[in-house]
Scaffold this motif. Structure first.
Motif, PDB file in Angstrom:
ATOM      1  N   GLU A  88      14.540   6.705  -1.028  1.00 42.71           N
ATOM      2  CA  GLU A  88      13.949   7.764  -1.839  1.00 42.71           C
ATOM      3  C   GLU A  88      13.056   7.228  -2.957  1.00 42.71           C
ATOM      4  OE1 GLU A  88      17.173  10.140  -3.234  1.00 42.71           O
ATOM      5  OE2 GLU A  88      17.649  10.951  -1.252  1.00 42.71           O
ATOM      6  N   LEU A  89      12.800   5.942  -2.966  1.00 41.03           N
ATOM      7  CA  LEU A  89      11.942   5.360  -3.992  1.00 41.03           C
ATOM      8  C   LEU A  89      10.501   5.828  -3.802  1.00 41.03           C
ATOM      9  CD1 LEU A  89      13.348   1.712  -3.950  1.00 41.03           C
ATOM     10  CD2 LEU A  89      13.825   3.501  -5.631  1.00 41.03           C
ATOM     11  N   MET A  90       9.837   6.130  -4.917  1.00 34.30           N
ATOM     12  CA  MET A  90       8.464   6.624  -4.873  1.00 34.30           C
ATOM     13  C   MET A  90       7.490   5.443  -4.813  1.00 34.30           C
ATOM     14  SD  MET A  90       9.009   9.826  -4.779  1.00 34.30           S
ATOM     15  CE  MET A  90       7.394  10.566  -5.037  1.00 34.30           C
ATOM     16  N   ILE A  91       6.532   5.534  -3.895  1.00 37.95           N
ATOM     17  CA  ILE A  91       5.633   4.421  -3.590  1.00 37.95           C
ATOM     18  C   ILE A  91       4.209   4.754  -4.030  1.00 37.95           C
ATOM     19  CG2 ILE A  91       4.655   3.017  -1.736  1.00 37.95           C
ATOM     20  CD1 ILE A  91       7.114   3.878  -0.045  1.00 37.95           C
ATOM     21  N   PRO A  92       3.529   3.865  -4.769  1.00 38.32           N
ATOM     22  CA  PRO A  92       2.090   4.042  -5.018  1.00 38.32           C
ATOM     23  C   PRO A  92       1.329   3.907  -3.696  1.00 38.32           C
ATOM     24  CG  PRO A  92       3.052   2.498  -6.597  1.00 38.32           C
ATOM     25  CD  PRO A  92       4.072   2.717  -5.527  1.00 38.32           C
ATOM     26  N   VAL A  93       0.659   4.972  -3.282  1.00 36.54           N
ATOM     27  CA  VAL A  93       0.100   5.006  -1.926  1.00 36.54           C
ATOM     28  C   VAL A  93      -1.150   4.146  -1.769  1.00 36.54           C
ATOM     29  CG1 VAL A  93       1.046   7.295  -1.489  1.00 36.54           C
ATOM     30  CG2 VAL A  93      -1.283   7.080  -2.390  1.00 36.54           C
ATOM     31  N   ASN A  94      -1.810   3.789  -2.878  1.00 34.46           N
ATOM     32  CA  ASN A  94      -3.023   2.970  -2.785  1.00 34.46           C
ATOM     33  C   ASN A  94      -2.668   1.485  -2.847  1.00 34.46           C
ATOM     34  OD1 ASN A  94      -5.137   5.069  -2.714  1.00 34.46           O
ATOM     35  ND2 ASN A  94      -4.322   5.595  -4.731  1.00 34.46           N
ATOM     36  N   THR A  95      -1.713   1.097  -2.015  1.00 36.53           N
ATOM     37  CA  THR A  95      -1.223  -0.279  -1.951  1.00 36.53           C
ATOM     38  C   THR A  95      -1.600  -0.873  -0.602  1.00 36.53           C
ATOM     39  OG1 THR A  95       0.638   0.250  -3.418  1.00 36.53           O
ATOM     40  CG2 THR A  95       0.841  -1.733  -2.074  1.00 36.53           C
ATOM     41  N   GLU A  96      -1.949  -2.149  -0.593  1.00 41.09           N
ATOM     42  CA  GLU A  96      -2.385  -2.793   0.646  1.00 41.09           C
ATOM     43  C   GLU A  96      -1.247  -2.926   1.655  1.00 41.09           C
ATOM     44  OE1 GLU A  96      -5.643  -3.807   1.414  1.00 41.09           O
ATOM     45  OE2 GLU A  96      -6.089  -2.622  -0.377  1.00 41.09           O
ATOM     46  N   VAL A  97      -0.091  -3.413   1.213  1.00 41.07           N
ATOM     47  CA  VAL A  97       1.063  -3.589   2.103  1.00 41.07           C
ATOM     48  C   VAL A  97       2.313  -3.104   1.376  1.00 41.07           C
ATOM     49  CG1 VAL A  97       2.469  -5.202   3.450  1.00 41.07           C
ATOM     50  CG2 VAL A  97       0.006  -5.609   3.206  1.00 41.07           C
ATOM     51  N   VAL A  98       3.094  -2.252   2.040  1.00 47.99           N
ATOM     52  CA  VAL A  98       4.361  -1.751   1.502  1.00 47.99           C
ATOM     53  C   VAL A  98       5.476  -2.166   2.458  1.00 47.99           C
ATOM     54  CG1 VAL A  98       5.707   0.291   0.885  1.00 47.99           C
ATOM     55  CG2 VAL A  98       3.243   0.226   0.401  1.00 47.99           C
ATOM     56  N   ILE A  99       6.518  -2.784   1.915  1.00 44.78           N
ATOM     57  CA  ILE A  99       7.649  -3.217   2.741  1.00 44.78           C
ATOM     58  C   ILE A  99       8.919  -2.603   2.164  1.00 44.78           C
ATOM     59  CG2 ILE A  99       8.891  -5.176   3.725  1.00 44.78           C
ATOM     60  CD1 ILE A  99       6.438  -6.903   3.117  1.00 44.78           C
TER      61      ILE A  99
END
Length: 504
Positions: free
Chosen positions: A255-266
């Protein structure tokens, strides 16, 4: 303030190209030491960024480095780089004036920290252009170089880790080094990261996995905030820094909120009961021996098409990590010192990366005898890096380390203004682990405001004490005598004297 333009990593790279602060290499380079060496050369040469568009072993990836580095301030940047501004990269992130000074930059960051722009929640974003499930993921498909020959494992120095405090529910963005261990796991150096260690210990007591998300190449403002010591409201501060809300979406595996303008999300979990050897690596000040640290297990990967991976060589004086640490630490010291007074005696603080953060400089407006001593002790007491604090009564040297240090040392009277601090040296700065106490020297670069003018010694230097017309004649003679070099006092000044002649 919400009308700012988009400042994700790609737009930031474009802005650096427009202001000639980034070079582009179109030829393919190897993903190992070649890439690290090229970035190191660019940062060490004059603090420019470097975009390596094609990685030979990873054709769909690019590297970028030097995005937070800057020109050296040993001399005033305008003297060495007449067409460049020292802080233009940070001005681009803040959408401020390109010629912003250090004083203005520190004050602007402090102001923005108090003017949060809250994040926008979205359902999707650029980071979902490519998705990789747990069954298909392979971390070795992400190019990660060894920064130096002394590093045992491949790692990225400045990823951002997202965690949630299980007691308060606060979300934390934490800058961290991520060390590749195998196809599914990274090693995270928790022991050297107080912000991470605090949350880790709460889960470790129960031997529970920690829901976690790693960001590689987020918006530059996100990286800056992850470096700060702010406890909460990080997305709001990042939005304020870039004058535009950070866009967040809920993760797919937590449920962690992710900054969507990121190159790679793991997305994954930190295993509190699983430890692996992180390997030796070269740090800011020394080589660090291997020790066991917790493991991050990847569960899901999202990334952009043709992602750009930020890389760095942290031990360099002008590396991204060193320069960014210097700036954030300087701002936080300035804020901490002025927060103890009813007014703001400190005008600017600078902990230069050129001196490996070992010397801290503060310019102040002094109100009473002894206040300079207070400021010096506050600098030492609030910094894990500084071993010498120079306190000046002049503001104009925020763009030149040499002039600031010269001012400090030339006006120092050792019998009056040398202090021995009783504060202990941080563990990392001790020569031996068994050493329990240490002494620091603090030298004051300003005179007691109650002194009479005749008590104060004058600076003795070519520029300060010789009339300009005499200086001009000496320089002309220097040329006539065909000395191999201009007078050592200042080459660019000698050139100026020859070209423009005597001042009116």
């Amino acid at each position: 303030m919400k009308g700012g333009k988009k400042v994700d990593l790609r737009e930031y790279i474009k802005s650096l190209q427009l202001i000639d602060e980034l070079w582009v290499v179109e030829n393919a380079v190897n993903a190992g030491f070649n890439a690290s060496a090229a970035v190191a050369r660019a940062m060490e040469e004059d603090g420019k960024g470097l975009l390596l568009e094609e990685i030979r072993e990873f054709p769909n990836f690019s590297f970028v480095g030097g995005i937070f580095s800057r020109p050296s301030l040993w001399l005033h940047p305008k003297k060495k780089y007449p067409d460049r501004e020292a802080w233009s990269k940070y001005a681009s992130i803040l959408q401020a004036s390109e010629d912003i000074s250090l004083t203005e930059l520190l004050n602007e960051i402090q102001t923005r920290k108090g003017e949060k722009i809250f994040a926008n929640e979205v359902n999707t974003g650029p980071c979902e252009e490519v998705t990789i499930s747990q069954e298909e993921l392979d971390l070795t498909n992400i190019p990660i170089p060894k920064p130096t020959q002394y590093d045992e494992r491949e790692y990225l120095p400045s990823a951002v880790l997202i965690l949630q405090d299980p007691e308060t529910g606060d979300t934390k963005w934490i800058e961290t080094r991520i060390i590749r261990f195998d196809k599914r796991r990274f090693i995270l150096p928790v022991s050297g990261n107080p912000k991470m260690a605090g949350i880790y210990s709460k889960y470790a007591e129960k031997e529970e996995d920690i829901p976690s998300t790693l960001l590689i190449g987020p918006e530059p403002a996100v990286t800056i905030v992850a470096k700060m010591g702010v406890p909460t409201g990080m997305a709001g501060i990042a939005g304020s820094l870039q004058k535009k809300p950070v866009e967040l979406m809920e993760g797919k595996k937590n449920e962690l909120m992710i900054p969507v303008n990121t190159e790679v999300v793991i997305e994954g979990v930190i295993k509190t009961y699983e430890m692996e050897e992180k390997g030796t690596h070269q740090g800011f000040f020394r080589k660090h021996e291997s020790e066991k640290e917790p493991v991050f297990e990847a569960k899901y990967i999202m990334r952009r098409e043709n992602p750009i991976i930020p890389i760095d060589v942290p031990p360099l004086k002008m590396s991204d990590q060193m320069v960014l640490t210097s700036l954030i630490h300087s701002q936080e010291l300035l804020e901490a010192i002025n927060g103890l007074y009813s007014h703001n005696p400190a005008v600017w603080v600078h902990v230069p990366p050129e001196l490996r953060l070992g010397i801290g400089l503060v310019a102040a407006k002094v109100d009473y005898p002894g206040q300079m001593g207070e400021l010096g002790k506050l600098m030492l007491g609030n910094s894990p890096y500084i071993t010498f604090a120079g306190v000046l009564d002049e503001e104009e040297y925020d763009g030149c380390i040499v002039e600031a240090l010269n001012s400090c040392f030339r006006k120092t009277s050792p019998d009056k203004w040398e202090f021995l601090s009783e504060m202990r040296t941080p563990e990392s700065m001790r020569i031996k682990s068994s050493q329990k106490t240490s002494t620091r020297v603090y030298l004051k670069g300003a005179f007691d405001p109650t002194w009479k003018d005749e008590w104060i010694s004058q600076r003795i230097s070519f520029e300060d004490n010789i009339p300009f017309d005499i200086q001009k004649k000496v320089v002309e003679k220097w040329k006539e005598w065909e000395f191999a070099k201009d007078p050592i006092w200042r080459k660019d000044y000698a050139k100026k004297v020859r070209e423009v002649g005597v001042k009116e």
